[in-house]
Write a protein that holds these residues in place. Structure first.
Motif, PDB file in Angstrom:
ATOM      1  N   PHE A   1       0.855  -1.185   0.000  1.00  0.00           N
ATOM      2  CA  PHE A   1       0.000   0.000   0.000  1.00  0.00           C
ATOM      3  C   PHE A   1       0.891   1.234   0.000  1.00  0.00           C
ATOM      4  O   PHE A   1       1.744   1.387   0.883  1.00  0.00           O
ATOM      5  N   LEU A   2       0.717   2.097  -0.985  1.00  0.00           N
ATOM      6  CA  LEU A   2       1.505   3.326  -1.070  1.00  0.00           C
ATOM      7  C   LEU A   2       0.868   4.390  -0.177  1.00  0.00           C
ATOM      8  O   LEU A   2      -0.316   4.693  -0.305  1.00  0.00           O
ATOM      9  N   ILE A   3       1.670   4.948   0.721  1.00  0.00           N
ATOM     10  CA  ILE A   3       1.182   5.927   1.698  1.00  0.00           C
ATOM     11  C   ILE A   3       1.777   7.303   1.392  1.00  0.00           C
ATOM     12  O   ILE A   3       3.003   7.435   1.285  1.00  0.00           O
ATOM     13  N   ASN A   4       0.901   8.308   1.245  1.00  0.00           N
ATOM     14  CA  ASN A   4       1.315   9.698   0.987  1.00  0.00           C
ATOM     15  C   ASN A   4       2.252   9.837  -0.216  1.00  0.00           C
ATOM     16  O   ASN A   4       3.056  10.766  -0.273  1.00  0.00           O
ATOM     17  N   ASP A   5       2.183   8.877  -1.140  1.00  0.00           N
ATOM     18  CA  ASP A   5       3.088   8.869  -2.302  1.00  0.00           C
ATOM     19  C   ASP A   5       4.560   8.873  -1.891  1.00  0.00           C
ATOM     20  O   ASP A   5       5.419   9.284  -2.663  1.00  0.00           O
ATOM     21  N   GLU A   6       4.842   8.419  -0.658  1.00  0.00           N
ATOM     22  CA  GLU A   6       6.218   8.499  -0.146  1.00  0.00           C
ATOM     23  C   GLU A   6       6.811   7.159   0.270  1.00  0.00           C
ATOM     24  O   GLU A   6       8.002   6.932   0.132  1.00  0.00           O
ATOM     25  N   PHE A   7       5.997   6.276   0.867  1.00  0.00           N
ATOM     26  CA  PHE A   7       6.510   5.023   1.405  1.00  0.00           C
ATOM     27  C   PHE A   7       5.395   3.977   1.364  1.00  0.00           C
ATOM     28  O   PHE A   7       4.249   4.290   1.065  1.00  0.00           O
ATOM     29  N   TYR A   8       5.768   2.725   1.668  1.00  0.00           N
ATOM     30  CA  TYR A   8       4.801   1.626   1.623  1.00  0.00           C
ATOM     31  C   TYR A   8       4.531   1.033   3.005  1.00  0.00           C
ATOM     32  O   TYR A   8       5.445   0.900   3.820  1.00  0.00           O
TER      33      TYR A   8
END
Length: 193
Positions: A65-72
């Motif tokens: 799951f990609l979170i805030n387009d920053e990390f998974y």
């Protein structure tokens, strides 16, 4: 930092299917009934991002799951409880091990244990494995809404002693039901990304 957006990217079985963008990853592990999917849904404010079920063992693949387009956030198959064949459990184990051993993007492993019970032998093995490979561990005692306030200290002590908890790791009580621990856990996980 707040979680503003989250999206499901892929369910993977082998490394060739993992995301290749080199973003930091935080993996969630625990028994099949520990509440990994519920926890992910709670801290991302998305009711159905990760699939939940009344039947333990719903997660059978490695879900990114990609979170805030920053990390998974990475939801791994549960262990120890699911009503599946021994062969299927071994397949999950191999799939998880491949991910956990060979993933340089993996920064933190969140181990979920049930706050009501002493950690199982599987939980102890998983914690030892996390420490053996040098990962930062965050221990989340789930379902804390089901224990009395007066039991928190005693249960925390039992969990830490059973796991042989190291002082540099983090520990928190959490409830998906009443969202207790949500803000603190989110901060704990993403503050230094």
């Amino acid at each position: 930092m707040m979680i503003k957006n989250s999206e499901f990217i892929i369910s993977a079985v082998n490394p060739s299917q993992y995301p290749t963008d080199n973003r930091v990853e935080i993996a969630f592990v625990g028994r099949s009934n520990a509440g990994k999917s519920s926890l992910i849904n709670t801290i991302t404010n998305r009711r159905k991002l990760a699939k939940t079920s009344g039947t333990p063992g719903k997660t059978r693949l490695i879900n990114f799951f990609l979170i805030n387009d920053e990390f998974y956030f990475v939801d791994l198959p549960g262990y120890g409880f699911a009503k599946v064949s021994k062969k299927e459990q071994e397949k999950w184990g191999g799939m998880m091990e491949k991910y956990l051993i060979n993933r340089p993007q993996l920064k933190t492993i969140v181990l979920l244990v049930d706050s009501r019970h002493k950690p199982t032998q599987d939980d102890v093995h998983m914690y030892e494995w996390i420490k053996h490979y040098g990962y930062e561990a965050v221990i989340v005692a789930t379902k804390s809404d089901k224990i009395k306030r007066s039991e928190f200290k005693k249960n925390e002590k039992i969990i830490k002693e059973t796991l042989k908890f190291r002082g540099d790791d983090k520990f928190i009580f959490f409830s998906s039901l009443n969202k207790a621990g949500k803000e603190e856990l989110t901060e704990m996980l993403i503050s230094d990304i």
